[in-house]
Design an enzyme around this catalytic site. Sequence first.
Site, short mmCIF file in Angstrom:
data_model
loop_
_atom_site.label_atom_id
_atom_site.label_comp_id
_atom_site.label_asym_id
_atom_site.label_seq_id
_atom_site.Cartn_x
_atom_site.Cartn_y
_atom_site.Cartn_z
NE ARG A 1 41.24 33.38 40.45
CZ ARG A 1 40.52 34.40 40.00
NH1 ARG A 1 41.01 35.61 40.04
NH2 ARG A 1 39.32 34.20 39.53
NE ARG B 1 32.64 39.49 33.97
CZ ARG B 1 33.25 38.92 35.00
NH1 ARG B 1 32.59 38.21 35.88
NH2 ARG B 1 34.56 39.05 35.14
CD GLU C 1 37.86 32.57 45.18
OE1 GLU C 1 37.59 33.67 45.71
OE2 GLU C 1 37.81 32.36 43.97
CG HIS D 1 33.46 32.46 40.73
ND1 HIS D 1 32.27 33.00 40.28
CD2 HIS D 1 34.31 33.50 40.86
CE1 HIS D 1 32.39 34.30 40.15
NE2 HIS D 1 33.62 34.64 40.49
CG ASN E 1 44.43 36.44 41.68
OD1 ASN E 1 44.57 36.50 40.46
ND2 ASN E 1 43.26 36.52 42.27
#
Length: 395
Positions: free
Chosen positions: A89, A237, A381, A178, A7
């Site tokens: 990823r 965020r 993941e 996601h 990743n």
Amino acid sequence: MLVLVLNSGSSSLKYQLMNPETAEVKATGLCERIGIDGRLVHEANEHKIKKDINMPTHKEAIEIVLDFLTNGEDKVIDSIDEIQAIGHRVVHGGEFFNQSVIVDDEVIAKLESLIPLAPLHNPANIMGMKIAQEIMPTKPNVAVFDTAFHQTMPASNYMYAVPYEDYKEHGVRKYGFHGTSHYYVSNEAKKMLNKEDSKVIVCHLGNGSSVCAVRDGKSIDTSMGLTPLEGLVMGTRSGDIDAGVLSYLMDKKGMTAEETVNYLNKKSGLLGVSGISSDLREIIEACENGDERAATTIDMKCNRIKKYICSYAGMLEGVDAICFTAGIGENADLIREKVCNGLEFMGVELDEDKNKVRNDENREINTNSSKTKIYVIPTNEEYVIANDTYKLVKA
Ligand code: AMP
């Protein structure tokens, strides 16, 4: 078979060496501050190493990781030959990819064309692939996308109500993120429900957070949008906001459009409202010490999640299971309690004692009489990436 999961971020590289057939993790770690100085955290054989090592680029970082995997007292393999494939990823696959793919020049060209949609993430993901190809030229590389799972959303859910040509000409639509986590968790929930035609709502609550409505294993709507800024109140965020706030803030604070979007991405959310931290644990602690702003921040976070759950339950015309996952979803019983309380009208009954149990297992936390199941499902993941890589390479 062993798959190296990578990743790649702009100055970081997360990795995991995994056997996808058994889900056994051989080694895991993180390279940080690439291009600045370099720091490695490597975990293998139940031993954690932290080391400052010079990493001018991602190439040196990957070489260092391979060296740690194959040499020294914590080595887990004898040679790189034991790694069969590399799974990457990738944040944005746009409308090109509705599933994982073996990386070739055409895939890379498509990912490059998507850079305007994910300027912070896709360049780093592409760089990771190119370097892996350079260092391990005989190994297949597979791209696994954050967006792919959401490609099943109907147009009525992924369109924004802006002129249609903006969708056609500029790709302005909801993509969602996601996806690997929502796929993994909804699939686990489907198994726990033992029901084919399931209606599941997944709450992925980490530093980045999103909710997904999953019908019969397919994403039909999700809270993140064109970018990961939309939806829930996150660590830094803002999530959903009146677009009018942007021009108002630009005017009041003399910021450019880019600075304002950065402000909503990096300085807002839990951090901005609480003034304490983006880490929910610190906000909960402040709340327990009587900080009212911290209490409001927590309520904002929970109310937004609740709003999405109710809206998705309406869209799914019912809900069999609400699932909580990621750092907050898996660990913060207070948040699960605040979100579920008040939803009894739709058959959601939380068992307070079960909610307080902490472990790494998939677990049911509703009362025996609850019509709707409430699950805590630790996300994985890396497993999805390794498994997709395995399936494509084996085929
Ligand atoms: P993630 O992005 O999935 O690693 O989640 C990270 C977030 O999980 C952190 O920012 C913390 O706020 C949150 N978190 C982890 N453990 C707890 C906990 N026990 N209580 C509340 N929040 C937690």
